[in-house]
Design an enzyme around this catalytic site. Sequence first.
Site, PDB file in Angstrom:
ATOM      1  CE  LYS A   1      -3.885  -2.256   2.518  1.00  0.00           C
ATOM      2  NZ  LYS A   1      -4.823  -2.425   3.503  1.00  0.00           N
TER       3      LYS A   1
ATOM      4  CE1 TYR B   1      -9.557  -3.498   0.454  1.00  0.00           C
ATOM      5  CE2 TYR B   1      -8.839  -1.278  -0.251  1.00  0.00           C
ATOM      6  CZ  TYR B   1      -8.557  -2.529   0.336  1.00  0.00           C
ATOM      7  OH  TYR B   1      -7.333  -2.663   0.880  1.00  0.00           O
TER       8      TYR B   1
ATOM      9  CG  ASN C   1      -3.285  -2.633   7.059  1.00  0.00           C
ATOM     10  OD1 ASN C   1      -3.459  -2.162   6.013  1.00  0.00           O
ATOM     11  ND2 ASN C   1      -4.451  -3.321   7.378  1.00  0.00           N
TER      12      ASN C   1
ATOM     13  CG  HIS D   1      -4.895  -6.247  -0.496  1.00  0.00           C
ATOM     14  ND1 HIS D   1      -6.147  -6.362   0.155  1.00  0.00           N
ATOM     15  CD2 HIS D   1      -4.906  -7.136  -1.660  1.00  0.00           C
ATOM     16  CE1 HIS D   1      -6.778  -7.118  -0.658  1.00  0.00           C
ATOM     17  NE2 HIS D   1      -6.210  -7.486  -1.601  1.00  0.00           N
TER      18      HIS D   1
ATOM     19  CD  GLU E   1      -8.477  -9.262  -4.057  1.00  0.00           C
ATOM     20  OE1 GLU E   1      -7.119  -9.507  -3.710  1.00  0.00           O
ATOM     21  OE2 GLU E   1      -9.244  -9.037  -3.043  1.00  0.00           O
TER      22      GLU E   1
HETATM   23  N1  UDP Z   1      -9.660  -0.971   7.590  1.00  0.00           N
HETATM   24  C1  UDP Z   1      -9.629  -0.041   8.494  1.00  0.00           C
HETATM   25  N2  UDP Z   1     -10.241  -0.193   9.622  1.00  0.00           N
HETATM   26  C2  UDP Z   1     -11.120  -1.410   9.918  1.00  0.00           C
HETATM   27  C3  UDP Z   1     -10.885  -2.333   9.022  1.00  0.00           C
HETATM   28  C4  UDP Z   1     -10.237  -2.325   8.014  1.00  0.00           C
HETATM   29  O1  UDP Z   1      -9.088   0.969   8.250  1.00  0.00           O
HETATM   30  O2  UDP Z   1     -11.784  -1.315  11.192  1.00  0.00           O
HETATM   31  C5  UDP Z   1      -8.747  -1.174   6.483  1.00  0.00           C
HETATM   32  C6  UDP Z   1      -7.356  -1.734   6.678  1.00  0.00           C
HETATM   33  O3  UDP Z   1      -6.449  -1.020   5.789  1.00  0.00           O
HETATM   34  C7  UDP Z   1      -7.795  -3.305   5.788  1.00  0.00           C
HETATM   35  C8  UDP Z   1      -8.486  -2.782   4.569  1.00  0.00           C
HETATM   36  O4  UDP Z   1      -9.437  -1.650   5.248  1.00  0.00           O
HETATM   37  O5  UDP Z   1      -6.617  -3.652   5.238  1.00  0.00           O
HETATM   38  C9  UDP Z   1      -9.275  -3.827   4.206  1.00  0.00           C
HETATM   39  O6  UDP Z   1     -10.099  -4.269   5.341  1.00  0.00           O
HETATM   40  P1  UDP Z   1     -10.166  -5.859   5.106  1.00  0.00           P
HETATM   41  O7  UDP Z   1     -11.294  -6.364   6.356  1.00  0.00           O
HETATM   42  O8  UDP Z   1     -10.454  -6.525   4.054  1.00  0.00           O
HETATM   43  O9  UDP Z   1      -8.746  -6.654   5.869  1.00  0.00           O
HETATM   44  P2  UDP Z   1      -7.501  -7.156   5.091  1.00  0.00           P
HETATM   45  O10 UDP Z   1      -8.302  -8.194   4.272  1.00  0.00           O
HETATM   46  O11 UDP Z   1      -6.922  -6.166   4.395  1.00  0.00           O
HETATM   47  O12 UDP Z   1      -6.848  -7.958   6.082  1.00  0.00           O
HETATM   48 MG    MG Z   2      -9.770  -7.957   2.729  1.00  0.00          MG
END
Ligand code: UDP
Ligand code: MG
Length: 152
Positions: free
Chosen positions: A12, A52, A115, A118, A129
């Site tokens: 990211k 997303y 974080n 991805h 994706e």
């Molecule tokens: N995210 C966030 N707050 C939350 C949950 C998710 O900012 O409470 C962001 C975070 O950067 C995450 C992304 O949204 O990586 C996508 O969320 P997902 O639940 O798909 O998590 P991932 O698959 O990336 O672990």
């Molecule tokens: Mg995800």
Amino acid sequence: MSSQERTFIAVKPDGVQRGIFPEVLKRFTQRGFKLVGIKLCTANESLLRKHYVDLQEKPFFNSLLSYMTSGPILATVWEGKDVVKQGRAMLGATNPLNSAPGTIRGDFAIDMGRNVIHGSDSVENAKKEISLWFKPEELVDYKSTLASWIYE
Ligand code: UDP
Ligand code: MG
């Protein structure tokens, strides 16, 4: 031998700016996974809305969009046995504070909205994706000369 499973892994904007991308390439390569696609790009909003789509109703969706459009992203595709699930394990939990040391998020991140990386969460989503982020001709089919040293 290796299956042809593929996953989409994206460093990211914060991960690119902080110079974490070489570490990501190193970890996936060292593990034995094969790089089949890579490009530095900026994501537009319509791509991210598709990427997303499951999160569009979430309260953090707008901040996620601005985070993901804040700079270049290193988009990659990796191939290998069980790479989707293994890739998720190498990333760590969504919340870096719940990520074990030794995972990418556990080693390099603190906040969920920063974080750094991805990874696709299922084989089906990986296919979706990869086709969103890459044109078919941007993915390279080649035989790794190391395959017999990695797979029995
Ligand atoms: N995210 C966030 N707050 C939350 C949950 C998710 O900012 O409470 C962001 C975070 O950067 C995450 C992304 O949204 O990586 C996508 O969320 P997902 O639940 O798909 O998590 P991932 O698959 O990336 O672990
Ligand atoms: Mg995800």
